[in-house]
Design a protein around this motif. Sequence first.
Motif, PDB file in Angstrom:
ATOM      1  N   ARG A 129      30.618  -5.857 -11.111  1.00  0.00           N
ATOM      2  CA  ARG A 129      29.739  -6.439 -10.095  1.00  0.00           C
ATOM      3  C   ARG A 129      30.496  -6.617  -8.778  1.00  0.00           C
ATOM      4  O   ARG A 129      29.922  -6.451  -7.695  1.00  0.00           O
ATOM      5  CB  ARG A 129      29.206  -7.787 -10.573  1.00  0.00           C
ATOM      6  N   ALA A 189      25.577  -1.759  -9.822  1.00  0.00           N
ATOM      7  CA  ALA A 189      24.529  -2.302 -10.694  1.00  0.00           C
ATOM      8  C   ALA A 189      25.090  -2.415 -12.106  1.00  0.00           C
ATOM      9  O   ALA A 189      25.470  -1.405 -12.712  1.00  0.00           O
ATOM     10  CB  ALA A 189      23.302  -1.403 -10.674  1.00  0.00           C
ATOM     11  N   THR A 190      25.153  -3.641 -12.620  1.00  0.00           N
ATOM     12  CA  THR A 190      25.808  -3.907 -13.905  1.00  0.00           C
ATOM     13  C   THR A 190      24.897  -4.770 -14.759  1.00  0.00           C
ATOM     14  O   THR A 190      24.264  -5.704 -14.260  1.00  0.00           O
ATOM     15  CB  THR A 190      27.148  -4.626 -13.682  1.00  0.00           C
ATOM     16  N   ARG A 191      24.843  -4.460 -16.042  1.00  0.00           N
ATOM     17  CA  ARG A 191      24.003  -5.260 -16.952  1.00  0.00           C
ATOM     18  C   ARG A 191      24.674  -5.392 -18.310  1.00  0.00           C
ATOM     19  O   ARG A 191      25.533  -4.599 -18.689  1.00  0.00           O
ATOM     20  CB  ARG A 191      22.622  -4.622 -17.118  1.00  0.00           C
ATOM     21  N   TYR A 192      24.268  -6.450 -19.019  1.00  0.00           N
ATOM     22  CA  TYR A 192      24.640  -6.604 -20.416  1.00  0.00           C
ATOM     23  C   TYR A 192      23.630  -5.853 -21.283  1.00  0.00           C
ATOM     24  O   TYR A 192      22.428  -5.846 -20.988  1.00  0.00           O
ATOM     25  CB  TYR A 192      24.620  -8.074 -20.815  1.00  0.00           C
ATOM     26  N   VAL A 230      27.164   0.067 -16.498  1.00  0.00           N
ATOM     27  CA  VAL A 230      27.271   0.160 -15.044  1.00  0.00           C
ATOM     28  C   VAL A 230      26.642   1.475 -14.594  1.00  0.00           C
ATOM     29  O   VAL A 230      26.911   2.529 -15.192  1.00  0.00           O
ATOM     30  CB  VAL A 230      28.753   0.127 -14.598  1.00  0.00           C
ATOM     31  N   GLY A 249      30.315  -3.964  -6.325  1.00  0.00           N
ATOM     32  CA  GLY A 249      29.003  -3.718  -5.744  1.00  0.00           C
ATOM     33  C   GLY A 249      28.133  -2.792  -6.568  1.00  0.00           C
ATOM     34  O   GLY A 249      27.165  -2.218  -6.045  1.00  0.00           O
ATOM     35  N   ASN A 259      32.594 -10.678 -20.226  1.00  0.00           N
ATOM     36  CA  ASN A 259      32.268 -11.353 -18.969  1.00  0.00           C
ATOM     37  C   ASN A 259      33.235 -10.947 -17.858  1.00  0.00           C
ATOM     38  O   ASN A 259      32.837 -10.776 -16.696  1.00  0.00           O
ATOM     39  CB  ASN A 259      32.307 -12.869 -19.163  1.00  0.00           C
ATOM     40  N   TYR A 316      32.147  -7.533 -16.731  1.00  0.00           N
ATOM     41  CA  TYR A 316      30.903  -7.649 -15.961  1.00  0.00           C
ATOM     42  C   TYR A 316      31.215  -8.095 -14.521  1.00  0.00           C
ATOM     43  O   TYR A 316      30.721  -7.506 -13.555  1.00  0.00           O
ATOM     44  CB  TYR A 316      29.971  -8.649 -16.654  1.00  0.00           C
ATOM     45  N   ASP A 317      32.034  -9.118 -14.395  1.00  0.00           N
ATOM     46  CA  ASP A 317      32.363  -9.626 -13.056  1.00  0.00           C
ATOM     47  C   ASP A 317      33.135  -8.584 -12.249  1.00  0.00           C
ATOM     48  O   ASP A 317      32.930  -8.457 -11.028  1.00  0.00           O
ATOM     49  CB  ASP A 317      33.196 -10.906 -13.180  1.00  0.00           C
TER      50      ASP A 317
END
Length: 575
Positions: free
Chosen positions: A234, A239-242, A266, A237, A227, A230-231
């Motif tokens: 993000r 594009a980020t995903r799990y 990312v 700016g 997490n 991820y933060d």
Amino acid sequence: MPTRTLAGRGRRFAAALLLLAALAVFAHPRIEAAGDALARIDKAALAKLTLDEVEGLRSVLELRASWLVAGPLATLERLARAGIPVEVIDRDPAARWFEVTIGPEPKGDSRRPPLADARGREVPQLAPVPLEQGVWITAAVDQAAGPSTMPGSRVIRVSAAGGPALAVAAQRVIQRVPAARAEVRDDPRIAALAAEVSPDRLRTSVEALQSFQTRDATTTGALSAANFLYDYFRGLGLATRYEDFTFPGTIDGVRVTGLPATNIVVTIPGSVSPDQVVVVGAHYDSFGREQTRVFAPGADDNGSGTAALMEIARLLARGPFDFSVRIVAFGAEEYGLHGSRAHATAARAAGERILAVLNLDMIGYTDRVPEDLDVVVDTASEWLGSRYIAVADKYAPLPIARRLDPLLRASDHAPFWDNGYHAMLGIEDAVLNNPYYHRATDRVETLNFDFAAGVVRATLAVAADLAQPSRAPAPPVGPSARTGFLRSLLSRVKLTELAWSPPSDRAAVGYHVYRSPTPHGTYQRVTGSPVTATSFTDRVTSAADQVAYYVVTAVDGAGRESNYSVEVDDGTIRR
């Protein structure tokens, strides 16, 4: 890591290997050529073959002096009859997994249940078979089964199902193509990005990762770290995903399946050909020999590699690049490369065009100064090691030792090899010398962040070089290639027809075509002056069986030349 020798067993090994080879070669004409088989072929024998002769065979595992392959018995029988020593190891390889053990001869394990295939049918056991000196193969229950080998061994689990075409994986061996030093174009933007890498930022990132106490993949600490990453991405700016997956692990000595984990993915999209992807990866989980679920700080392994991803993403986010850059923080590496395997397998299933994978694992500890970086590649990825060194020499010089060793697989580059992608591992020492490895003492104060920053600069530069900072004019779209042959009694001419579309900015007044005998190698221009058509036929009268790789550039009215287009091979390899 060097292969262990079998002290006191050399004569036994040699006799077993000779007997196996004799049985395999002389038995082939009598076997029924139906179905598939798992076999071993020496690299020296592969060098006597052509791409057409290995059509239908799949690469299972590259060894140091030979290759494990799978494919039709009829093909293997034909090679044996032609005098190629083919050692058949198993005649029903799709029914099970296999363990390749590096070290002492593996022993049986009475605690294991009988082998069974997916339908519950009993599968005959496979006694340990010698492949090379100190390398053995046995049957495994499944991909996730626990090791059944002696302490001190390394175990690789492989499946004969799937796998890239042998003609692709072993092309350099089959065609005896020498490794070429890559040609690197100068780009001041890459130099400027590399110069901004900050040792202090790397330290701060490792301290943040260490603060989770443990990032063991079976704990909430790993989820908290995911997490956090991820933060962070993000916040740039991006594009980020799990990317969620499950894996088998051990909790308090109990084997547990279906444990949840995730990768953080990312994407920095390319501006010209976003479907072409350069991957930079590192695992973020940690492991400790003492109380792994309580305290496993993992500063070097692999907080250093994860901090590198954070710094590389920060700088490459400025873009733009012709091709996409994908930053992946892999989970559950310490329990068997599960995050990278999930990502690489999904990428192959989706037909993703991954150009290269740069995997960083343990890049912060120095047992001596100056320290060198070990760059580990397999045969298919040797060009990537050459390019890494050439780009680093230009933008971020540091001592680098290239190691061609397909059995150095204990990190997240290996699943990409297994799925037919070009990948490399960057590590402080391929033969580990860090006394704090997998211990509670693997803390930030043991690291050399000047060395780590040098590795990050080099890796950032290589990723940027492969993705190509965008510039005017834009490169052509494509190309595509089609090859045919003109044969006579005295010669054989290969004709490769290339076609492409004009670049998006419509600035081109002509085009140049370049050719290389290796992927992303040193390109030679084959057009004397710019051609105005969006097609070109290349005639090769020597080495007509050699695969060629092509790129095309655009030339505008001011005489400026674009970046290279997407690379395409001439189509002679059947994939």
